[in-house]
Design a protein around this motif. Structure first.
Motif, PDB file in Angstrom:
ATOM      1  N   GLY A  19       0.981  -1.223  -0.033  1.00 54.95           N
ATOM      2  CA  GLY A  19      -0.113  -0.069  -0.032  1.00 54.95           C
ATOM      3  C   GLY A  19       0.887   1.310  -0.011  1.00 54.95           C
ATOM      4  N   LEU A  20       0.232   2.278   0.601  1.00 58.32           N
ATOM      5  CA  LEU A  20       0.911   3.396   0.605  1.00 58.32           C
ATOM      6  C   LEU A  20       2.563   3.401   1.064  1.00 58.32           C
ATOM      7  CD1 LEU A  20       1.282   6.774   0.686  1.00 58.32           C
ATOM      8  CD2 LEU A  20       0.686   6.442   3.262  1.00 58.32           C
ATOM      9  N   GLY A  22       4.389   0.335   1.904  1.00 55.87           N
ATOM     10  CA  GLY A  22       5.052  -0.731   0.766  1.00 55.87           C
ATOM     11  C   GLY A  22       5.542   0.002  -0.393  1.00 55.87           C
ATOM     12  N   THR A  42       1.073  -9.284  -1.857  1.00 51.04           N
ATOM     13  CA  THR A  42       0.014  -8.557  -1.106  1.00 51.04           C
ATOM     14  C   THR A  42      -1.199  -9.532  -1.157  1.00 51.04           C
ATOM     15  OG1 THR A  42      -1.284  -6.641  -1.112  1.00 51.04           O
ATOM     16  CG2 THR A  42      -0.878  -7.443  -3.240  1.00 51.04           C
ATOM     17  N   ARG A  43      -2.164  -9.682  -0.107  1.00 52.40           N
ATOM     18  CA  ARG A  43      -3.252 -10.238   0.245  1.00 52.40           C
ATOM     19  C   ARG A  43      -4.217 -10.549  -1.369  1.00 52.40           C
ATOM     20  NH1 ARG A  43      -7.851  -8.287   4.039  1.00 52.40           N
ATOM     21  NH2 ARG A  43      -7.599  -6.267   2.605  1.00 52.40           N
ATOM     22  N   ARG A  44      -4.452  -9.384  -2.047  1.00 54.11           N
ATOM     23  CA  ARG A  44      -5.707  -9.545  -2.919  1.00 54.11           C
ATOM     24  C   ARG A  44      -5.012  -9.494  -4.193  1.00 54.11           C
ATOM     25  NH1 ARG A  44      -9.653  -5.112  -2.530  1.00 54.11           N
ATOM     26  NH2 ARG A  44      -7.843  -3.726  -1.752  1.00 54.11           N
ATOM     27  N   PRO A  79      -1.801  -3.476   7.862  1.00 51.48           N
ATOM     28  CA  PRO A  79      -2.731  -2.812   9.044  1.00 51.48           C
ATOM     29  C   PRO A  79      -2.234  -3.725  10.415  1.00 51.48           C
ATOM     30  CG  PRO A  79      -4.253  -3.162   7.257  1.00 51.48           C
ATOM     31  CD  PRO A  79      -3.111  -3.968   6.706  1.00 51.48           C
ATOM     32  N   VAL A  80      -1.771  -2.742  11.369  1.00 52.52           N
ATOM     33  CA  VAL A  80      -1.142  -3.666  12.608  1.00 52.52           C
ATOM     34  C   VAL A  80      -2.064  -4.917  13.226  1.00 52.52           C
ATOM     35  CG1 VAL A  80       0.080  -1.790  13.353  1.00 52.52           C
ATOM     36  CG2 VAL A  80      -2.255  -1.922  14.235  1.00 52.52           C
ATOM     37  N   VAL A 103       6.349  -1.759   9.735  1.00 56.87           N
ATOM     38  CA  VAL A 103       6.456  -0.275   9.475  1.00 56.87           C
ATOM     39  C   VAL A 103       5.118   0.066  10.519  1.00 56.87           C
ATOM     40  CG1 VAL A 103       7.737  -0.177   7.407  1.00 56.87           C
ATOM     41  CG2 VAL A 103       4.911  -0.317   7.531  1.00 56.87           C
ATOM     42  N   SER A 105       2.255   1.621  12.867  1.00 56.31           N
ATOM     43  CA  SER A 105       2.169   2.554  13.716  1.00 56.31           C
ATOM     44  C   SER A 105       2.075   2.289  15.217  1.00 56.31           C
ATOM     45  CB  SER A 105       0.777   3.562  13.223  1.00 56.31           C
ATOM     46  OG  SER A 105       0.804   3.697  11.787  1.00 56.31           O
ATOM     47  N   ALA A 131       5.857   8.873   8.934  1.00 55.74           N
ATOM     48  CA  ALA A 131       5.828   9.661   7.566  1.00 55.74           C
ATOM     49  C   ALA A 131       4.302   9.031   6.931  1.00 55.74           C
ATOM     50  CB  ALA A 131       7.015   9.384   6.746  1.00 55.74           C
ATOM     51  N   GLY A 132       3.547   9.998   6.416  1.00 58.88           N
ATOM     52  CA  GLY A 132       2.444   9.228   5.591  1.00 58.88           C
ATOM     53  C   GLY A 132       1.612  10.143   5.181  1.00 58.88           C
ATOM     54  N   SER A 136      -4.170   5.631   0.444  1.00 58.34           N
ATOM     55  CA  SER A 136      -3.688   4.229   0.538  1.00 58.34           C
ATOM     56  C   SER A 136      -3.514   3.652  -0.761  1.00 58.34           C
ATOM     57  CB  SER A 136      -5.011   3.408   1.223  1.00 58.34           C
ATOM     58  OG  SER A 136      -5.575   4.318   2.316  1.00 58.34           O
ATOM     59  N   GLY A 137      -2.901   2.606  -0.415  1.00 58.22           N
ATOM     60  CA  GLY A 137      -2.789   1.753  -1.981  1.00 58.22           C
ATOM     61  C   GLY A 137      -1.655   1.868  -2.640  1.00 58.22           C
ATOM     62  N   MET A 240      -6.940   1.180   8.991  1.00 55.08           N
ATOM     63  CA  MET A 240      -5.719   1.403   9.586  1.00 55.08           C
ATOM     64  C   MET A 240      -5.689   1.971  10.854  1.00 55.08           C
ATOM     65  SD  MET A 240      -2.388   4.018   8.476  1.00 55.08           S
ATOM     66  CE  MET A 240      -1.690   4.783  10.157  1.00 55.08           C
ATOM     67  N   VAL A 244      -5.198   0.848  14.750  1.00 55.04           N
ATOM     68  CA  VAL A 244      -4.232   1.523  15.403  1.00 55.04           C
ATOM     69  C   VAL A 244      -4.880   1.754  17.045  1.00 55.04           C
ATOM     70  CG1 VAL A 244      -3.206   4.046  16.082  1.00 55.04           C
ATOM     71  CG2 VAL A 244      -2.909   2.879  13.804  1.00 55.04           C
TER      72      VAL A 244
HETATM   73  P1  NAP Z   1      -2.656   0.685   2.777  1.00 54.04           P
HETATM   74  O1  NAP Z   1      -1.903   1.579   1.875  1.00 54.04           O
HETATM   75  O2  NAP Z   1      -3.863   0.485   3.334  1.00 54.04           O
HETATM   76  O3  NAP Z   1      -1.870  -0.859   2.417  1.00 54.04           O
HETATM   77  C1  NAP Z   1      -2.184  -1.970   3.104  1.00 54.04           C
HETATM   78  C2  NAP Z   1      -1.547  -3.231   2.644  1.00 54.04           C
HETATM   79  O4  NAP Z   1      -1.947  -4.193   3.640  1.00 54.04           O
HETATM   80  C3  NAP Z   1      -2.187  -3.616   1.380  1.00 54.04           C
HETATM   81  O5  NAP Z   1      -1.177  -4.391   0.540  1.00 54.04           O
HETATM   82  C4  NAP Z   1      -3.069  -4.822   1.646  1.00 54.04           C
HETATM   83  O6  NAP Z   1      -3.574  -5.742   0.684  1.00 54.04           O
HETATM   84  C5  NAP Z   1      -2.686  -5.081   2.882  1.00 54.04           C
HETATM   85  N1  NAP Z   1      -3.568  -5.642   3.803  1.00 54.04           N
HETATM   86  C6  NAP Z   1      -4.741  -5.081   4.188  1.00 54.04           C
HETATM   87  N2  NAP Z   1      -5.346  -6.038   4.992  1.00 54.04           N
HETATM   88  C7  NAP Z   1      -4.779  -7.080   5.213  1.00 54.04           C
HETATM   89  C8  NAP Z   1      -4.824  -8.247   6.048  1.00 54.04           C
HETATM   90  N3  NAP Z   1      -5.890  -8.499   6.693  1.00 54.04           N
HETATM   91  N4  NAP Z   1      -4.001  -9.258   5.940  1.00 54.04           N
HETATM   92  C9  NAP Z   1      -2.759  -9.055   5.189  1.00 54.04           C
HETATM   93  N5  NAP Z   1      -2.544  -8.085   4.483  1.00 54.04           N
HETATM   94  C10 NAP Z   1      -3.572  -6.898   4.449  1.00 54.04           C
HETATM   95  O7  NAP Z   1      -1.718   0.750   4.242  1.00 54.04           O
HETATM   96  P2  NAP Z   1      -0.527   1.709   4.649  1.00 54.04           P
HETATM   97  O8  NAP Z   1      -0.948   3.234   4.761  1.00 54.04           O
HETATM   98  O9  NAP Z   1       0.556   1.543   3.628  1.00 54.04           O
HETATM   99  O10 NAP Z   1      -0.246   1.194   6.063  1.00 54.04           O
HETATM  100  C11 NAP Z   1       0.529   0.175   6.241  1.00 54.04           C
HETATM  101  C12 NAP Z   1       1.187  -0.063   7.479  1.00 54.04           C
HETATM  102  O11 NAP Z   1       1.818   1.303   7.715  1.00 54.04           O
HETATM  103  C13 NAP Z   1       0.272  -0.007   8.886  1.00 54.04           C
HETATM  104  O12 NAP Z   1       0.548  -0.743   9.832  1.00 54.04           O
HETATM  105  C14 NAP Z   1       0.164   1.365   9.527  1.00 54.04           C
HETATM  106  O13 NAP Z   1      -0.076   1.638  10.674  1.00 54.04           O
HETATM  107  C15 NAP Z   1       1.626   1.722   9.020  1.00 54.04           C
HETATM  108  N6  NAP Z   1       1.878   3.194   8.757  1.00 54.04           N
HETATM  109  C16 NAP Z   1       0.965   3.952   8.189  1.00 54.04           C
HETATM  110  C17 NAP Z   1       1.270   5.370   7.848  1.00 54.04           C
HETATM  111  C18 NAP Z   1       0.291   6.153   6.892  1.00 54.04           C
HETATM  112  O14 NAP Z   1       0.237   7.372   6.808  1.00 54.04           O
HETATM  113  N7  NAP Z   1      -0.474   5.379   6.204  1.00 54.04           N
HETATM  114  C19 NAP Z   1       2.423   6.002   8.477  1.00 54.04           C
HETATM  115  C20 NAP Z   1       3.104   5.093   9.004  1.00 54.04           C
HETATM  116  C21 NAP Z   1       2.976   3.738   9.158  1.00 54.04           C
HETATM  117  P3  NAP Z   1      -4.769  -5.788  -0.282  1.00 54.04           P
HETATM  118  O15 NAP Z   1      -4.769  -4.359  -0.920  1.00 54.04           O
HETATM  119  O16 NAP Z   1      -3.913  -6.576  -1.141  1.00 54.04           O
HETATM  120  O17 NAP Z   1      -5.795  -6.391   0.430  1.00 54.04           O
END
Ligand code: NAP
Length: 311
Positions: A19-20, A22, A42-44, A79-80, A103, A105, A131-132, A136-137, A240, A244
């Motif tokens: 996602g964002l 990764g 990734t899952r899907r 997601p955590v 990574v 939060s 940082a964020g 998403s995605g 997410m 958290v």
């Molecule tokens: P995101 O863009 O929503 O991407 C989430 C990723 O996790 C996608 O590849 C998704 O796969 C996968 N996923 C979702 N549900 C899942 C599940 N139940 N089992 C396995 N995989 C799953 O999220 P993101 O913003 O990158 O956040 C990822 C992590 O980084 C989180 O732990 C968050 O706390 C942390 N973080 C986020 C930020 C922020 O600002 N967003 C900042 C710092 C840290 P599919 O699409 O294939 O379902």
């Protein structure tokens, strides 16, 4: 170990979750030549197909276990609340000596979820890039996301020092400044600097949406009065942020208690016309803002640099 593109820091990096965060990692790893090979998982199927279209990796694998085989760095970016299940899936497939990181939060709960599933022959070094964005995605990521932002490592006591140093160097090569602390301290700091502000934003936007004496169109029309800046935060990913709050419950409740007490002080000052209390408070908070600008963590441009809209 170099970032000149000749000697990659890692042979094979497996990114579980694209996602964002990764996908930003995939982009900066590629740009800086930090890995000989990037495996994306990734899952899907549709997210994996999109990552492939964007050219984020060298190999693509829906099965997280297969993706981590032979990787010397594995970064879990999901997601955590899903960290434990992912650790369980990858645990039996991890190569000896691999560095496993995440990574998330939230740190203490993620360590509790993941550590039991990781074999003793890997080095577990949890991390959190502070940082964020609200997007998403895989399309949302960009290579510059981590530039000049902090990344906090929370290695458990006794973690191999060379592994910690290597992950530190990796995050620096991604543009981050790095600090280490305990997972528990991380969770308290982030509760007040990130989690409570998000809760406030979700709350105020929800309250405004539910008001009967002010119409929804008025809320939107006059949003530049401050409300607009909360709506950006309140547009953050619901999965997410649900995770958290569920997984940093104690620290959030502790900080929320303090926050509510302080809010009552302001409420009282307003009720009793105590301008001195309000003025002193607002003067102190202004100094915090200046501190953030001084260390380059935001722009000093008026209106956050939005500037006038061209017609
Ligand atoms: P995101 O863009 O929503 O991407 C989430 C990723 O996790 C996608 O590849 C998704 O796969 C996968 N996923 C979702 N549900 C899942 C599940 N139940 N089992 C396995 N995989 C799953 O999220 P993101 O913003 O990158 O956040 C990822 C992590 O980084 C989180 O732990 C968050 O706390 C942390 N973080 C986020 C930020 C922020 O600002 N967003 C900042 C710092 C840290 P599919 O699409 O294939 O379902």
């Amino acid at each position: 170990m170099s970032t000149d593109g000749k000697t990659p820091m890692f042979e094979r990096v497996a990114l579980v979750g694209i996602g964002l965060i990764g996908s930003s990692l995939a982009r900066v790893i590629r740009r800086e030549g930090l890995a000989r090979e990037i495996v994306v998982s990734t899952r899907r199927a549709e997210t994996l197909a999109r990552a492939r279209e964007l050219g984020l990796g060298d190999a693509y694998e829906q099965d997280a276990g297969k993706a981590v085989e032979g990787a010397d760095l594995v970064v879990v970016s999901v997601p955590v609340g899903s960290s434990g299940a992912v650790a369980q899936a990858i645990g039996p497939h991890l190569a000896p000596g691999a560095i496993v990181s995440d990574v998330g939060s939230v740190k203490a709960d993620v360590v509790r979820q993941m550590a039991p599933h990781l074999p003793p022959h890997v080095h577990f070094v949890p991390a959190h890039p502070v940082a964020g964005t609200e997007h998403s995605g895989p399309d949302a990521g960009f290579a510059e996301l981590f530039e000049n932002k902090w990344c906090i490592l929370t290695p458990p006591t006794g973690t191999d020092e060379a592994a910690v140093e290597k992950l530190l160097a990796f995050w620096r090569a991604c543009g981050s400044k790095v600090e280490t602390m305990t997972p528990e301290h991380h969770d308290l700091v982030l509760a007040i600097t990130s989690h409570i502000p998000h809760l406030m934003a979700y709350n105020i936007v929800g309250t405004a949406a539910d008001l009967e004496m002010v119409t929804a169109s008025e809320v939107i029309k006059f949003s530049a009065g401050g409300f607009r800046d909360f709506t950006r935060i309140a547009a953050s990913d619901p999965t997410m942020w649900r995770d958290v709050f569920l997984h940093n419950k104690e620290a959030v409740l502790e900080m929320l208690g303090r926050f509510i007490e302080d809010l009552f002080v302001l409420q009282r000052a307003i009720r009793f016309g105590d301008g001195d209390t309000l003025f002193e408070h607002f003067t102190e908070t202004r100094a915090i803002r200046r501190g953030i600008l001084d260390i380059g963590q935001d722009t000093a441009a008026p209106d956050f640099g939005r500037g006038p809209k061209k017609s």
